[in-house]
Design an enzyme around this catalytic site. Structure first.
Site: not given
Ligand code: GRF
Length: 214
Positions: A14-15, A66, A91, A93, A108, A110, A137, A142, A145-146, A174
């Site tokens: 969705s992002n 990795r 998803m 690291i 990124n 978060h 955020s 870097t 992590l987060d 948001q």
């Molecule tokens: C979001 O909540 C983002 O903050 C996190 O992973 C999720 C991804 O959601 N890093 P989508 O796949 O963009 O819907």
């Protein structure tokens, strides 16, 4: 020259959709060059294809560790010559080599008001802590992590009857505002990573990044 963006994801995307929608204007400074997933079934790949964006899948399962996966991923990404790499629900690291390779051009998002609630289950943790404010955020990545310098945060008030799901939904809305904003700033050359943190128009951003309250 538009700013070439490569988006990495593992899920719904969705992002990514928010980035696609905000980029549809012909004068957009960013161009999503490719979307790469480590999962072949990520719905984000369908969103990319529907928007005419090139896609690639690189499954992490076939690699011996990795570092080997990340090396192959870097080679795949670099084939698209990105100015910016955007993690949008990827998803995995990432290894130090990967993060260093893209230093200053890796963002990124978060779902918490960092530095609170790094890692997973952020909405549940915010509720359990009794927080009255939660949010999301965007930050430069870097090796911590987060933990990289913050660019922009959106604050979401927590309602007394919120569940992790209802809170997640409002935070997600948001996210869809602040990620396109940060990517646009970067593509316009306004946002960059300086030695002490993120800079917007040459000025250091506050430790929280640019703060948006709804
Ligand atoms: C979001 O909540 C983002 O903050 C996190 O992973 C999720 C991804 O959601 N890093 P989508 O796949 O963009 O819907």
């Amino acid at each position: 020259m538009p700013c070439n963006v490569v988006v990495l994801l593992s899920g719904s995307g969705s992002n990514l959709q928010a980035l696609i929608d905000s980029n549809s204007a012909s004068d957009s400074p960013a161009r999503i060059r490719a979307v790469i997933s480590n999962r072949a079934d990520a719905y984000g790949l369908e969103r990319a294809k529907a928007a005419g964006i090139e896609t690639a899948v690189l499954s992490h399962t076939g690699f011996d560790g990795r570092e080997a996966f990340d090396a192959a991923l870097m080679a795949l990404i670099d084939g698209f010559q990105p100015d910016l790499v955007v993690l949008a629900g990827f998803m995995r690291i990432l290894s130090g080599d990967f993060v260093r390779h893209y230093q200053g051009r890796l963002l990124n998002i978060h779902p918490s008001l960092l530095p609170r609630y790094k890692g997973l289950h952020t909405h549940q943790r915010a509720l359990e802590a009794g927080d009255v404010e939660h949010g999301c955020s965007v930050h430069f990545v870097t090796e911590e992590l987060d933990g990289g310098p913050l660019v922009v945060q959106a604050v979401v008030p927590v309602a007394t009857d919120d569940t992790a799901q209802t809170l997640a939904q409002r935070v997600h809305l948001q996210e869809h505002q602040i990620y396109p904003l940060a990517v646009r700033w970067f593509a316009e050359g306004r946002l960059r990573l300086g030695g002490q943190g993120a800079l917007l128009d040459g000025q250091p951003l506050a430790a929280s990044g640019h703060l948006i309250r709804s």
